[in-house]
Design an enzyme around this catalytic site. Structure first.
Site, mmCIF file in Angstrom:
data_model
loop_
_atom_site.group_PDB
_atom_site.id
_atom_site.type_symbol
_atom_site.label_atom_id
_atom_site.label_comp_id
_atom_site.label_asym_id
_atom_site.label_seq_id
_atom_site.Cartn_x
_atom_site.Cartn_y
_atom_site.Cartn_z
ATOM 1 C CD GLU B 10 -3.071 0.581 2.286
ATOM 2 O OE1 GLU B 10 -3.391 -0.610 2.519
ATOM 3 O OE2 GLU B 10 -3.534 1.539 2.917
ATOM 4 C CG ASP B 111 -2.091 -1.354 5.543
ATOM 5 O OD1 ASP B 111 -0.989 -1.923 5.594
ATOM 6 O OD2 ASP B 111 -2.236 -0.119 5.647
ATOM 7 C CE1 TYR B 322 -3.404 -1.042 8.701
ATOM 8 C CE2 TYR B 322 -5.514 -1.911 9.420
ATOM 9 C CZ TYR B 322 -4.775 -1.121 8.561
ATOM 10 O OH TYR B 322 -5.392 -0.420 7.576
#
Lengths: 81, 696
Positions: B10, B111, B322
């Site tokens: 990403e 992600d 995350y």
């Protein structure tokens, strides 16, 4: 369409817009509690309201307006609506 | 012969980490083509070409036509085509396209959430070709550590996560339909009615959020307090003073309050009862994103957006897991001991981590909320290098919260003594922590407001030193702040963990709201009123919540994706027709609000010289410098003028200087305290003000 005499917002009924009408209703309701606990007259209550920082801006506008429209301008008068 | 596999990430930082983790020697070759970085990692017989996007490389855009509304025809196009500001992304699209030639396999290592899955899918579909989508596999990970990335490679799925991609695609399309149509409707209403052009945005989530703030503002502005009295008595126990509270928390009549004071003054209290209770304070669960943003706002005064940005940087540095997660839980698959061993090596955490490692078993205190994609935010144990101040403080908050969740409960002992004073019942309250438990590790972010009482015995006589009955007034509800607004949005189920902070920020940028304690501006109020009159559905929490549920239904396979878009168009169609019919009145009302806001922005207060004009900020056409002058100057009746600081944003305070009567202003400057001053440079009060800052 008529405009509010205090903020010139459209949609006025009886001189006030919806927000100032709500503020007026809150003033009338709160005065009952003030009268029971302090025996203030309506005008003295409005004077008190103007000087109180917890009072909302629109409620203060209405209190000013009611006082300035009171022809006697007398603290002890009780022109309670 | 080696096979080449394209791995799509990403962001460039993530691509660098993925390449390093997956390379057999931990040293991939790094290249840059036209400013687009990529890496080649060798893994067994595979050559992995690790490329990255810059977030979304494809956006929803209008399919032909003019800048008008309603618009229901759209397509996905490269972001540089949809938005000129995204020109840089063109090179990424082209370089990824070139690198994908002759590749045998594809992996999405974006992600693992709705946005990441959609980013990977769009790149594969539109840049690498339709056939790449069928071949592509998906890596799923919650941290960017070597261990997790290698595990994600070994365990990757055979196909992309299509339900998640579809849910993401529909969210973007529905949000675009609402955003583009309502924004154009508002903007064109003003332009067509008055000829004035200003972008006025509103969206599916922004509408109800702005409405929350407006409703609260109406409550505050129409509020009228009522009086009540408190009975407060003061006693001395040993060397310390303590406050006694009357059993009636509020007395509603001044005469009754005065009577109680008269009856208690100078009397002696008799300690009649003594109650002690112990309560357990369980640890707080580890952070979800919303919890982290709220805690960082209340404890560190960071806006939700600042916290999110810091958490993202910490994640990209492989320091935390995350951050875009709703979970407050740490699953058994997480190696807590390994993380604690890492924290033991870090300054400030060694003692706490060692103590926890000494336990025979580690069981985190789990919250109620879960997220199927990611665990609660936790440190990885990797030792950070030098961090920016914001990042370091957010990291500390996350580490301490993680360790606190593994600690035992704290225990609080509360004491309540009942004191009879001439027939009136008072209470003396105290509390103290008897076992610190998790509060020790969470120390900097835990405040114990308990009052510690001395030893007390029933029958003790306590002289009353002072009794008073101060008048108090009921208070209006508090204004929402970024933390409480975020909590409200979360509670009402509107927006997503990733978008809520941006939505709050957009309302500030548009001038709909202002202040740290958020209040709606005249413009925001007018926008809400216009929407409420024509399209009340847009302000409804119910509609946006239903759409969120439908999108979740797409993810779980329970809802048809196309039906959700059709429903959005069904709601928007008549609403936009209503807008067209009322364009003139809406445009005029909003324009009036814009003019009021513009006047308010430059008006500093009443002129102290002529007392009929207003002091406004004026910019000199000759010098380009700003100063303050009276509006009566143009009538030739007043020439009052004042120099102003040339740097920083000037805000009117609504106050007059108590010394000279000129308006007082606040100057806001980056990274400096707000500067409150009287604009009159000759005011005697200047001698007391900050002369070092006084360069006008």
């Amino acid at each position: 369409m008529a405009r509010c005499s205090l903020c010139h917002r459209e949609g006025s009924e009886g001189g006030y817009c919806g927000y100032h009408r709500d503020a007026h209703a809150n003033l009338v309701a709160a005065y009952e509690a003030w009268r029971k606990s302090t025996e203030l007259s309506w005008n003295a209550f409005l004077e008190e309201v103007i000087q109180t920082k917890e009072v909302g801006g629109w409620a203060r506008d209405v209190a000013h307006d009611l006082l300035s429209n009171d022809q006697w301008g007398n603290k002890s008068s009780n022109n309670f609506p | 012969m080696t096979e080449r596999v394209l791995v799509v990430c990403e962001k460039p930082t993530a691509a660098s980490r993925v390449a390093q983790a997956l390379d057999d020697d931990g040293a991939p070759e790094s290249f840059s083509e036209r400013g687009v970085p990529y890496h080649v990692a060798r893994r067994g017989k595979l050559d992995l070409i690790v490329v990255s996007a810059l977030g979304h490389l494809f956006f929803v855009a209008q399919k032909g036509g003019k800048w008008t509304y309603p618009i229901f025809d759209y397509e996905w196009v490269p972001s540089h085509v949809a938005d000129k500001k995204m020109a840089r992304t063109r090179r990424f699209v082209e370089v990824i396209g070139k690198l994908s030639l002759g590749v045998g396999g594809y992996v999405s290592a974006c992600d693992y959430d709705m946005e990441g899955s959609l980013i990977g899918y769009m790149i594969l579909r539109h840049v690498c070709g339709e056939e790449s989508v069928a071949k592509a596999r998906r890596m799923r990970f919650s941290t960017l550590t070597d261990r997790d990335l290698n595990h994600a490679w070994d365990e990757m799925s055979d196909s992309l996560d299509f339900p998640l991609i579809e849910a993401g695609r529909i969210r973007h399309e529905v949000d675009w339909l609402f955003g583009i149509n309502l924004t154009r409707a508002l903007t064109l209403a003003v332009k067509n009615a008055t000829g004035f052009y200003k972008v006025l945005s509103v969206g599916r989530v922004q509408g109800p959020t702005l409405n929350f703030i407006k409703e609260r503002e109406v409550e505050i502005q129409t509020f009228v307090p009522t009086p009540f009295w408190l009975i407060k008595a003061e006693v001395r126990l040993g060397r310390k003073k303590f406050a006694l509270e009357h059993e009636a928390s509020r007395i509603h009549s001044d005469s009754k309050a005065e009577k109680i004071v008269a009856e208690c003054e100078g009397k002696e209290g008799d300690l009649k009862e003594l109650e002690t209770a112990r309560t357990e304070l369980p640890p707080l669960p580890p952070f979800s994103l919303g919890d982290l943003q709220r805690e960082a706002y209340y404890k560190l005064r960071y806006s939700p957006r600042t916290t999110l940005r810091a958490a993202e940087r910490l994640y990209l540095g492989a320091l935390i897991s995350y951050p875009r997660t709703s979970s407050q839980r740490l699953p058994p698959s997480i190696d807590l001991r390994r993380i604690l061993e890492g924290l033991r090596e870090q300054k400030g955490y060694a003692d706490f981590a060692s103590r926890l490692l000494g336990k025979s078993s580690l069981r985190p205190w789990q919250g109620k909320k879960d997220d199927p994609a990611h665990p609660a935010i936790h440190p990885t144990g990797k030792k950070p290098g030098r961090l920016e101040k914001v990042d370091a403080r957010v990291y500390d908050l996350i580490c301490r919260r993680f360790m606190a969740s593994l600690e035992r409960s704290a225990v609080r002992e509360s004491t309540r003594a009942t004191v009879d004073v001439n027939g009136h019942v008072f209470h003396l309250k105290g509390s103290r922590l008897v076992e610190e438990g998790w509060t020790e590790v969470y120390g900097p972010y835990f405040r114990d407001n308990g009052v510690v009482l001395p030893a007390l015995k029933i029958g003790r006589k306590i002289p009353i030193r002072k009794v008073e009955a101060p008048r108090r007034l009921t208070r209006p509800p508090p204004r929402l702040n970024p933390g409480s607004l975020l909590a409200l949005m979360e509670r009402e189920g509107i927006g997503t963990k990733a978008t809520r902070s941006d939505i709050i920020d957009t309302m500030f940028k548009r001038g709909y709201v202002d202040g740290r304690e958020i209040g709606v501006t005249d413009l925001g109020l007018t926008v809400v009123e216009s929407l409420d009159r024509i399209v009340p559905e847009i302000l409804s929490v119910g509609m946006t919540r239903k759409l969120e549920e439908d999108i979740e239904g797409i993810r779980t396979g329970e809802t048809n994706a196309d039906a959700v878009v059709e429903e959005a168009i069904r709601v928007l169609g008549p609403a936009l027709s209503g807008f067209k019919l009322n364009e003139e009145s809406i445009g005029t009302a909003i324009n009036e609000a814009l003019l009021r806001a513009s006047r308010k922005g430059v008006t500093l207060g009443a002129c102290p010289v002529c007392e009929t004009g207003e002091i406004q900020i004026i910019t000199s056409k000759q010098t380009g410098k700003r100063f303050a002058g009276c509006t009566n100057y143009f009538q030739g009746s007043c020439d009052a003028s004042y120099p102003l600081p040339q740097k920083g944003k000037i805000q009117a305070t609504g106050r007059k200087c108590s010394v000279c009567g000129a308006p007082r202003i606040t100057v806001l400057r980056r990274r400096r305290r707000p500067w409150d001053l009287c604009i009159n440079i000759g005011c005697p009060s200047k001698k007391k003000e900050n002369p070092a800052d006084g360069q006008m």
